[in-house]
Design a protein around this motif. Structure first.
Motif, PDB file in Angstrom:
ATOM      1  N   ILE A  58       0.834  -1.199   0.000  1.00 35.05           N
ATOM      2  CA  ILE A  58       0.000   0.000   0.000  1.00 35.05           C
ATOM      3  C   ILE A  58       0.872   1.254   0.000  1.00 35.05           C
ATOM      4  CG2 ILE A  58      -1.635   1.356   1.390  1.00 35.05           C
ATOM      5  CD1 ILE A  58      -2.832  -1.345   2.300  1.00 35.05           C
ATOM      6  N   ALA A  59       1.900   1.248   0.856  1.00 34.68           N
ATOM      7  CA  ALA A  59       2.805   2.398   0.925  1.00 34.68           C
ATOM      8  C   ALA A  59       3.573   2.579  -0.385  1.00 34.68           C
ATOM      9  CB  ALA A  59       3.781   2.225   2.087  1.00 34.68           C
ATOM     10  N   ASN A  60       4.012   1.482  -0.991  1.00 36.80           N
ATOM     11  CA  ASN A  60       4.777   1.567  -2.234  1.00 36.80           C
ATOM     12  C   ASN A  60       3.929   2.094  -3.389  1.00 36.80           C
ATOM     13  OD1 ASN A  60       7.053   0.571  -0.978  1.00 36.80           O
ATOM     14  ND2 ASN A  60       6.792  -1.526  -1.716  1.00 36.80           N
ATOM     15  N   VAL A  61       2.706   1.564  -3.534  1.00 36.78           N
ATOM     16  CA  VAL A  61       1.837   1.999  -4.630  1.00 36.78           C
ATOM     17  C   VAL A  61       1.442   3.454  -4.450  1.00 36.78           C
ATOM     18  CG1 VAL A  61      -0.395   1.653  -5.752  1.00 36.78           C
ATOM     19  CG2 VAL A  61       0.988  -0.313  -5.105  1.00 36.78           C
ATOM     20  N   PRO A 107      -8.127   0.865  -2.895  1.00 33.35           N
ATOM     21  CA  PRO A 107      -7.699   2.161  -3.424  1.00 33.35           C
ATOM     22  C   PRO A 107      -7.875   3.293  -2.434  1.00 33.35           C
ATOM     23  CG  PRO A 107      -9.784   1.509  -4.411  1.00 33.35           C
ATOM     24  CD  PRO A 107      -9.273   0.309  -3.672  1.00 33.35           C
ATOM     25  N   LEU A 108      -8.864   3.177  -1.536  1.00 33.24           N
ATOM     26  CA  LEU A 108      -9.037   4.226  -0.532  1.00 33.24           C
ATOM     27  C   LEU A 108      -7.834   4.267   0.401  1.00 33.24           C
ATOM     28  CD1 LEU A 108     -10.777   6.435   0.716  1.00 33.24           C
ATOM     29  CD2 LEU A 108     -11.927   4.661   2.085  1.00 33.24           C
ATOM     30  N   ALA A 117      -4.463  -2.158 -12.356  1.00 36.81           N
ATOM     31  CA  ALA A 117      -5.038  -1.045 -13.115  1.00 36.81           C
ATOM     32  C   ALA A 117      -6.253  -0.468 -12.408  1.00 36.81           C
ATOM     33  CB  ALA A 117      -5.427  -1.512 -14.516  1.00 36.81           C
ATOM     34  N   ALA A 118      -7.113  -1.339 -11.897  1.00 40.11           N
ATOM     35  CA  ALA A 118      -8.335  -0.878 -11.246  1.00 40.11           C
ATOM     36  C   ALA A 118      -8.044  -0.163  -9.934  1.00 40.11           C
ATOM     37  CB  ALA A 118      -9.272  -2.062 -11.002  1.00 40.11           C
ATOM     38  N   ILE A 119      -7.169  -0.736  -9.121  1.00 36.22           N
ATOM     39  CA  ILE A 119      -6.847  -0.134  -7.827  1.00 36.22           C
ATOM     40  C   ILE A 119      -6.138   1.203  -8.014  1.00 36.22           C
ATOM     41  CG2 ILE A 119      -5.413  -0.398  -5.759  1.00 36.22           C
ATOM     42  CD1 ILE A 119      -6.071  -3.425  -5.897  1.00 36.22           C
ATOM     43  N   GLN A 120      -5.176   1.259  -8.931  1.00 36.53           N
ATOM     44  CA  GLN A 120      -4.448   2.512  -9.142  1.00 36.53           C
ATOM     45  C   GLN A 120      -5.346   3.615  -9.682  1.00 36.53           C
ATOM     46  OE1 GLN A 120      -0.648   2.203 -11.158  1.00 36.53           O
ATOM     47  NE2 GLN A 120      -0.204   0.217 -10.210  1.00 36.53           N
ATOM     48  N   ALA A 121      -6.227   3.283 -10.623  1.00 36.47           N
ATOM     49  CA  ALA A 121      -7.123   4.298 -11.181  1.00 36.47           C
ATOM     50  C   ALA A 121      -8.084   4.825 -10.114  1.00 36.47           C
ATOM     51  CB  ALA A 121      -7.903   3.725 -12.358  1.00 36.47           C
ATOM     52  N   PHE A 146      -9.822   8.948  -5.995  1.00 33.63           N
ATOM     53  CA  PHE A 146      -9.997   9.297  -4.586  1.00 33.63           C
ATOM     54  C   PHE A 146      -8.994  10.376  -4.169  1.00 33.63           C
ATOM     55  CE2 PHE A 146     -11.719   4.778  -3.543  1.00 33.63           C
ATOM     56  CZ  PHE A 146     -12.965   5.146  -4.022  1.00 33.63           C
ATOM     57  N   THR A 147      -7.771  10.279  -4.682  1.00 33.29           N
ATOM     58  CA  THR A 147      -6.748  11.280  -4.364  1.00 33.29           C
ATOM     59  C   THR A 147      -7.154  12.650  -4.889  1.00 33.29           C
ATOM     60  OG1 THR A 147      -5.013   9.591  -4.451  1.00 33.29           O
ATOM     61  CG2 THR A 147      -4.314  11.893  -4.603  1.00 33.29           C
TER      62      THR A 147
END
Length: 307
Positions: free
Chosen positions: A85-88, A140-141, A265-269, A274-275
């Motif tokens: 989570i921290a890396n992504v 992603p949150l 792809a889904a989590i990053q998008a 959210f960001t």
């Protein structure tokens, strides 16, 4: 007694309050069982970063749920999950997200913002540990929030095995804490995997959940619900939870950094969307996050929703 009630009277009052809370939770879940939520799709057009809402594009959100145990143990997140989570959160900032993976776009809000006791704007998350849509959305949150602060005490688990889709690997916010100089985060898991009440909302939080937790097609408040400082809200999953079917939490962690994989792809998008919403709360701070390529693309997409 100072309040004029004996022990029996106080016990009856507590029982009635607990019964009312259980009945509300049952009503909320029953509404999810009946509803097929219609959602617009955010699509990325060619090489253009601007994203439009495709009229008539419908995604069935899979809000059918069944009562039953089907619960999973909630255990402390492994170091692999926490580190991923921290890396992504940092490594994916320079990448342009595949926003076509967004199956449930957010909605703009005005007013009704929550703030913490220290004056920071608040992100409110309301979910349930049995809920498959919550299972997908927490990943992603957590990534987005890690760009503004630090989590401790995150847990991992699975959504209910009796819901559809079933057994989705996920995080839980129930035992976590979060520190940030920019925002406050209040993650409430209202119900556990066995349909039992878990964490209570404050009066102000419940008022927001009752007011904004539903949609036109599903008026009854449902899970997950996220209020981003009174500026944006997320109802339901932000991408299809079936993307994570058959995986373990550690497997999600190992693939979420790979933007060429469906989970990554889904989590990053979703994390970038959210960001962008949180950057709207913080007036664009911190700059290195809010001006990054992925967040700028998501911010452009959000702007198209308010036109």
């Amino acid at each position: 007694m100072a309040d004029g009630r004996d022990d029996k009277g106080r016990t009856s009052t507590k029982y009635a309050a607990k019964k009312a809370a259980s009945e509300r939770i049952a009503a909320q879940r029953a509404a999810q069982q009946r509803a097929d939520r219609k959602r617009n799709l955010l699509m990325a057009g060619g090489g253009v970063l601007a994203v439009v809402v495709v009229i008539g594009g419908i995604v069935f959100a899979g809000l059918h749920t069944k009562k039953g145990s089907g619960s999973s143990d909630v255990v402390p997140a492994s170091s692999a999950v926490s580190q991923a989570i921290a890396n992504v959160a940092t490594s994916s900032l320079s990448a342009t997200p595949d926003l076509s993976t967004i199956a449930g776009p957010p909605s703009a809000l005005t007013g009704d913002a929550l703030t913490a006791s220290n004056g920071l704007p608040q992100v409110l998350y309301v979910g349930a540990e049995y809920c498959p849509n919550c299972a997908a959305t927490r990943w992603p949150l957590a990534v987005a929030l890690t760009r503004f602060g630090t989590f401790s005490g995150l847990s991992t688990s699975y959504s209910s095995s009796t819901d559809k889709p079933s057994h989705i690997p996920t995080l839980s916010f129930r035992n976590s804490s979060y520190k940030s100089s920019y925002i406050d985060f209040d993650g409430k898991e209202q119900v556990d995997g066995n349909n039992k009440p878990l964490q209570n909302l404050t009066t102000a939080e419940d008022a927001l959940f009752q007011k904004f937790g539903g949609t036109t097609s599903q008026p009854q408040p449902g899970y997950p619900f996220i209020d981003f400082g009174g500026k944006w809200k997320q109802n339901g999953e932000s991408y299809l939870s079936t993307v994570l079917s058959g995986m373990t939490p550690d497997q999600v962690a190992s693939t979420m950094s790979d933007a060429k994989s469906k989970p990554g792809a889904a989590i990053q998008a979703s994390a970038d969307v959210f960001t962008a919403e949180i950057c709207d709360m913080t007036s664009g701070k911190p700059t290195n996050v809010c001006t990054s390529a992925g967040v700028v693309a998501a911010t452009t997409a959000l702007a198209s929703l308010t036109k």
